[in-house]
Design a protein around this motif. Sequence first.
Motif, mmCIF file in Angstrom:
data_model
loop_
_atom_site.group_PDB
_atom_site.id
_atom_site.type_symbol
_atom_site.label_atom_id
_atom_site.label_comp_id
_atom_site.label_asym_id
_atom_site.label_seq_id
_atom_site.Cartn_x
_atom_site.Cartn_y
_atom_site.Cartn_z
ATOM 1 N N LEU A 188 0.824 -1.207 0.000
ATOM 2 C CA LEU A 188 0.000 0.000 0.000
ATOM 3 C C LEU A 188 0.859 1.259 0.000
ATOM 4 O O LEU A 188 0.434 2.314 -0.478
ATOM 5 N N ALA A 189 2.083 1.124 0.527
ATOM 6 C CA ALA A 189 3.007 2.259 0.548
ATOM 7 C C ALA A 189 3.752 2.416 -0.775
ATOM 8 O O ALA A 189 4.576 3.323 -0.926
ATOM 9 N N GLY A 190 3.485 1.503 -1.714
ATOM 10 C CA GLY A 190 4.080 1.625 -3.039
ATOM 11 C C GLY A 190 5.346 0.832 -3.257
ATOM 12 O O GLY A 190 5.985 0.957 -4.305
ATOM 13 N N LYS A 191 5.722 -0.016 -2.310
ATOM 14 C CA LYS A 191 6.929 -0.824 -2.479
ATOM 15 C C LYS A 191 6.641 -1.988 -3.418
ATOM 16 O O LYS A 191 5.608 -2.638 -3.310
ATOM 17 N N GLU A 192 7.563 -2.243 -4.348
ATOM 18 C CA GLU A 192 7.370 -3.325 -5.307
ATOM 19 C C GLU A 192 7.581 -4.684 -4.664
ATOM 20 O O GLU A 192 6.938 -5.668 -5.013
ATOM 21 N N ARG A 193 8.505 -4.770 -3.727
ATOM 22 C CA ARG A 193 8.792 -6.032 -3.044
ATOM 23 C C ARG A 193 8.729 -5.827 -1.537
ATOM 24 O O ARG A 193 9.024 -4.746 -1.041
ATOM 25 N N SER A 194 8.366 -6.860 -0.832
ATOM 26 C CA SER A 194 8.230 -6.757 0.613
ATOM 27 C C SER A 194 8.919 -7.935 1.286
ATOM 28 O O SER A 194 8.582 -9.097 1.033
ATOM 29 N N ALA A 195 9.884 -7.628 2.143
ATOM 30 C CA ALA A 195 10.560 -8.680 2.905
ATOM 31 C C ALA A 195 9.579 -9.366 3.847
ATOM 32 O O ALA A 195 9.694 -10.564 4.122
ATOM 33 N N ALA A 196 8.597 -8.607 4.331
ATOM 34 C CA ALA A 196 7.611 -9.181 5.248
ATOM 35 C C ALA A 196 6.769 -10.251 4.555
ATOM 36 O O ALA A 196 6.469 -11.292 5.141
ATOM 37 N N LEU A 197 6.393 -10.012 3.294
ATOM 38 C CA LEU A 197 5.612 -11.016 2.570
ATOM 39 C C LEU A 197 6.442 -12.270 2.315
ATOM 40 O O LEU A 197 5.924 -13.392 2.372
ATOM 41 N N SER A 198 7.724 -12.093 2.037
ATOM 42 C CA SER A 198 8.600 -13.255 1.860
ATOM 43 C C SER A 198 8.703 -14.043 3.160
ATOM 44 O O SER A 198 8.663 -15.279 3.162
#
Length: 273
Positions: A116-126
């Motif tokens: 939602l903040a516009g980041k393409e990748r998220s370490a949290a989702l990984s």
Amino acid sequence: MCIVFVIAMVAFSGCMESKTESYDDAAWLNLYNQSSEKIDSYIADIQEIGLGSTSKQLEARDKYRELENFANSTLAESKEYRVSPELESAKEDYEIALVKFAAFASNGRQGIGDLLAGKERSAALSAAITDFSDALAAKTRSESKIRNLTSATAEKTTPTATTSTAKKRTLTEEQKELAITSIEGYTEVQDAAITQDGDQLSLAIIVPYGTNEETAKDLGDSFVRLVKTFGPEEAPGKEIGPGIYDYLVGVYYPNGDTVALGAKVSNARAIHW
């Protein structure tokens, strides 16, 4: 996916009267049954919602929050029960699963915040995918131990049905080979493998260097569809659809680096990547 039937309640609560007074086996098994089904429902809902739009992401974030709260409250309740030594190991594994499901939900919420903040990748989702894999593994261990504890009683009560169910849930070597041979027929696939632990199937695909994530996900989707087609589950349609197995799907480069990693619980209709 819950495998503890009424017979399990009989097996643990039908002991000596003194043991019934000392242990909370029946009460804990009831908690296990109800919470396990509820967690499966949360996971299926999250996978159904997806992350395709802002509204979907917000809806999924709320569902992650509900799952996190439920897993934590169930863990606290589980710890209040004192079970017999025979059931203790299964209880410990299930509590590990609850911790991991809560971590999965927490990281899922944070990951959606990143999107939602516009980041393409998220370490949290990984991290959420890893937590989910660990949670399923611990839950499967718990289910397996409970199944083993109740199998003797189940065989005496319904030997034919028990044997039939066990055979139905086990992929034969021929079924595995058919699915593997078929997926290896794809030009992007160098190698593939299937392993089974109870009702959990782990599918692995090796792809050439440079294969992108979307292609890897498509291959993983196809592999699950092939397993469902050749195995004992209902064949897939437009959606993969629910079944009897939990799936862990990994697509890797030859050096072991992960290209895509996903999971699907038995009653979900699609893979959660």
